[in-house]
Scaffold this motif. Structure first.
Motif, PDB file in Angstrom:
ATOM      1  N   GLN A 135      77.524  39.793 -71.971  1.00  0.00           N
ATOM      2  CA  GLN A 135      78.965  39.972 -71.884  1.00  0.00           C
ATOM      3  C   GLN A 135      79.593  39.959 -73.278  1.00  0.00           C
ATOM      4  OE1 GLN A 135      77.072  37.450 -70.499  1.00  0.00           O
ATOM      5  NE2 GLN A 135      78.277  36.376 -68.964  1.00  0.00           N
ATOM      6  N   LYS A 136      80.592  40.782 -73.471  1.00  0.00           N
ATOM      7  CA  LYS A 136      81.360  40.799 -74.712  1.00  0.00           C
ATOM      8  C   LYS A 136      82.089  39.464 -74.847  1.00  0.00           C
ATOM      9  CE  LYS A 136      83.582  43.178 -78.045  1.00  0.00           C
ATOM     10  NZ  LYS A 136      82.925  43.789 -79.153  1.00  0.00           N
ATOM     11  N   GLY A 137      81.881  38.755 -75.964  1.00  0.00           N
ATOM     12  CA  GLY A 137      82.574  37.506 -76.231  1.00  0.00           C
ATOM     13  C   GLY A 137      81.975  36.277 -75.579  1.00  0.00           C
ATOM     14  N   VAL A 138      80.824  36.392 -74.948  1.00  0.00           N
ATOM     15  CA  VAL A 138      80.231  35.255 -74.244  1.00  0.00           C
ATOM     16  C   VAL A 138      79.920  34.108 -75.209  1.00  0.00           C
ATOM     17  CG1 VAL A 138      77.818  36.060 -74.387  1.00  0.00           C
ATOM     18  CG2 VAL A 138      78.538  34.598 -72.474  1.00  0.00           C
ATOM     19  N   ALA A 139      80.185  32.894 -74.769  1.00  0.00           N
ATOM     20  CA  ALA A 139      79.833  31.695 -75.533  1.00  0.00           C
ATOM     21  C   ALA A 139      78.323  31.479 -75.416  1.00  0.00           C
ATOM     22  CB  ALA A 139      80.587  30.483 -74.990  1.00  0.00           C
ATOM     23  N   PRO A 140      77.709  30.799 -76.375  1.00  0.00           N
ATOM     24  CA  PRO A 140      76.260  30.591 -76.333  1.00  0.00           C
ATOM     25  C   PRO A 140      75.784  29.811 -75.106  1.00  0.00           C
ATOM     26  CG  PRO A 140      77.232  29.508 -78.268  1.00  0.00           C
ATOM     27  CD  PRO A 140      78.329  30.214 -77.565  1.00  0.00           C
ATOM     28  N   ASN A 141      76.673  29.052 -74.474  1.00  0.00           N
ATOM     29  CA  ASN A 141      76.310  28.286 -73.279  1.00  0.00           C
ATOM     30  C   ASN A 141      76.819  28.941 -71.989  1.00  0.00           C
ATOM     31  OD1 ASN A 141      79.026  27.825 -73.642  1.00  0.00           O
ATOM     32  ND2 ASN A 141      78.895  25.584 -73.570  1.00  0.00           N
ATOM     33  N   GLY A 142      77.462  30.105 -72.092  1.00  0.00           N
ATOM     34  CA  GLY A 142      77.971  30.809 -70.921  1.00  0.00           C
ATOM     35  C   GLY A 142      79.249  30.209 -70.349  1.00  0.00           C
ATOM     36  N   VAL A 143      79.889  29.271 -71.054  1.00  0.00           N
ATOM     37  CA  VAL A 143      81.098  28.628 -70.542  1.00  0.00           C
ATOM     38  C   VAL A 143      82.246  29.631 -70.470  1.00  0.00           C
ATOM     39  CG1 VAL A 143      82.078  27.791 -72.743  1.00  0.00           C
ATOM     40  CG2 VAL A 143      82.444  26.491 -70.632  1.00  0.00           C
TER      41      VAL A 143
ATOM     42  N   ASP B 147      79.230  19.443 -60.917  1.00  0.00           N
ATOM     43  CA  ASP B 147      80.229  18.415 -61.225  1.00  0.00           C
ATOM     44  C   ASP B 147      81.049  18.784 -62.456  1.00  0.00           C
ATOM     45  OD1 ASP B 147      79.630  16.874 -59.022  1.00  0.00           O
ATOM     46  OD2 ASP B 147      78.274  15.532 -60.109  1.00  0.00           O
ATOM     47  N   SER B 148      80.390  19.350 -63.473  1.00  0.00           N
ATOM     48  CA  SER B 148      81.113  19.727 -64.697  1.00  0.00           C
ATOM     49  C   SER B 148      82.129  20.840 -64.441  1.00  0.00           C
ATOM     50  CB  SER B 148      80.122  20.166 -65.779  1.00  0.00           C
ATOM     51  OG  SER B 148      79.386  21.294 -65.342  1.00  0.00           O
ATOM     52  N   GLU B 149      81.973  21.573 -63.365  1.00  0.00           N
ATOM     53  CA  GLU B 149      82.860  22.684 -63.022  1.00  0.00           C
ATOM     54  C   GLU B 149      84.008  22.244 -62.105  1.00  0.00           C
ATOM     55  OE1 GLU B 149      79.863  26.483 -63.229  1.00  0.00           O
ATOM     56  OE2 GLU B 149      79.709  25.175 -61.469  1.00  0.00           O
ATOM     57  N   LYS B 150      84.223  20.960 -62.047  1.00  0.00           N
ATOM     58  CA  LYS B 150      85.313  20.415 -61.230  1.00  0.00           C
ATOM     59  C   LYS B 150      86.439  19.896 -62.122  1.00  0.00           C
ATOM     60  CE  LYS B 150      82.172  19.244 -57.473  1.00  0.00           C
ATOM     61  NZ  LYS B 150      81.501  18.157 -56.750  1.00  0.00           N
ATOM     62  N   GLN B 151      86.671  20.595 -63.226  1.00  0.00           N
ATOM     63  CA  GLN B 151      87.701  20.198 -64.174  1.00  0.00           C
ATOM     64  C   GLN B 151      88.404  21.432 -64.729  1.00  0.00           C
ATOM     65  OE1 GLN B 151      88.784  16.944 -65.208  1.00  0.00           O
ATOM     66  NE2 GLN B 151      90.398  18.321 -65.913  1.00  0.00           N
ATOM     67  N   VAL B 152      89.719  21.318 -64.848  1.00  0.00           N
ATOM     68  CA  VAL B 152      90.514  22.341 -65.523  1.00  0.00           C
ATOM     69  C   VAL B 152      90.597  21.965 -66.997  1.00  0.00           C
ATOM     70  CG1 VAL B 152      92.840  23.330 -65.720  1.00  0.00           C
ATOM     71  CG2 VAL B 152      91.834  22.923 -63.457  1.00  0.00           C
TER      72      VAL B 152
ATOM     73  N   LYS C   4      77.244  21.207 -72.153  1.00  0.00           N
ATOM     74  CA  LYS C   4      75.897  21.447 -71.626  1.00  0.00           C
ATOM     75  C   LYS C   4      75.977  22.216 -70.304  1.00  0.00           C
ATOM     76  CE  LYS C   4      71.769  19.010 -70.215  1.00  0.00           C
ATOM     77  NZ  LYS C   4      70.624  19.120 -70.960  1.00  0.00           N
ATOM     78  N   PRO C   5      75.333  23.399 -70.248  1.00  0.00           N
ATOM     79  CA  PRO C   5      75.346  24.174 -69.004  1.00  0.00           C
ATOM     80  C   PRO C   5      74.304  23.650 -68.013  1.00  0.00           C
ATOM     81  CG  PRO C   5      74.096  25.347 -70.663  1.00  0.00           C
ATOM     82  CD  PRO C   5      74.651  24.098 -71.328  1.00  0.00           C
ATOM     83  N   PRO C   6      74.409  24.060 -66.754  1.00  0.00           N
ATOM     84  CA  PRO C   6      73.358  23.701 -65.790  1.00  0.00           C
ATOM     85  C   PRO C   6      72.011  24.258 -66.268  1.00  0.00           C
ATOM     86  CG  PRO C   6      75.259  24.653 -64.681  1.00  0.00           C
ATOM     87  CD  PRO C   6      75.479  24.829 -66.147  1.00  0.00           C
TER      88      PRO C   6
END
Length: 186
Positions: free
Chosen positions: A168-176, A64-69, A51-53
């Motif tokens: 963007q070329k290859g973009v995921a539907p959620n922008g991840v 918070d979701s962007e604090k993970q590798v 789930k994106p912001p």
């Protein structure tokens, strides 16, 4: 097996590094110290379902979701260099790499390798090595997207990042994205 990159964080000098959430993308924001660096394994398909912001704007701080590798096994199917264009004030110098689910070339997401001049400290050398690996696949990255005749299977890791979808070329539907890329193993 090639091991191409491990991340080291410290101070930096910066180049033209884009305008959209650039400190978050290039690990220069204050929340970088909160990133969980131990990778979580996932598939490209699973990443595309996160789930994106609600609203992604140029000034959105690291979520918070962007604090993970995350680490994915994927095929590199193409790449390009998003060179900075002074006349249009666009491009950020990143290598834009499209990953797909193995055997499913339409199930894609993006991995970005920032310009080494935009990175903190020892990260510069690591990004240089990653970009050299990408350049070795089918010639040096250029502003024209290169589709690989034969996808290259890799295990890639990077910090989770949600980008604004803008064709963007290859973009995921959620922008991840994995942005920045931290490691590629072949």
């Amino acid at each position: 097996m090639r091991i191409l990159l491990l991340l080291a964080l410290s101070g930096a000098a910066f180049a033209q590094c884009g305008v959209e959430r650039t400190d978050v993308k290039d690990l220069r924001d204050k929340a970088t110290v909160e990133i969980h660096m131990k990778p979580v394994s996932a598939t490209v398909g699973e990443m595309r379902k996160l789930k994106p912001p609600v609203k992604i704007g140029n000034t959105l701080p690291r979520q918070d979701s962007e604090k993970q590798v995350y680490e994915v096994v994927a095929d590199i199917i193409g790449y390009k260099h998003e060179a900075f264009n002074k006349s249009t004030n666009s491009g950020d110098g990143d290598y834009h790499v499209v990953l797909s689910t193995p055997g499913k070339p339409k199930q894609t997401m993006i991995m970005e390798i920032p310009d080494p001049l935009c990175a903190p400290g020892n990260y510069k050398e690591a990004l240089t090595q990653l970009r050299a690996f990408i350049d070795s696949l089918d010639g040096k990255a250029s502003p024209t997207f290169k589709t690989l005749a034969n996808p290259v299977r890799v295990k890639a890791s990077g910090v989770l990042f949600f980008d604004k979808i803008h064709g963007q070329k290859g973009v995921a539907p959620n922008g991840v994205e994995l942005h920045p890329a931290l490691e590629i193993k072949q």
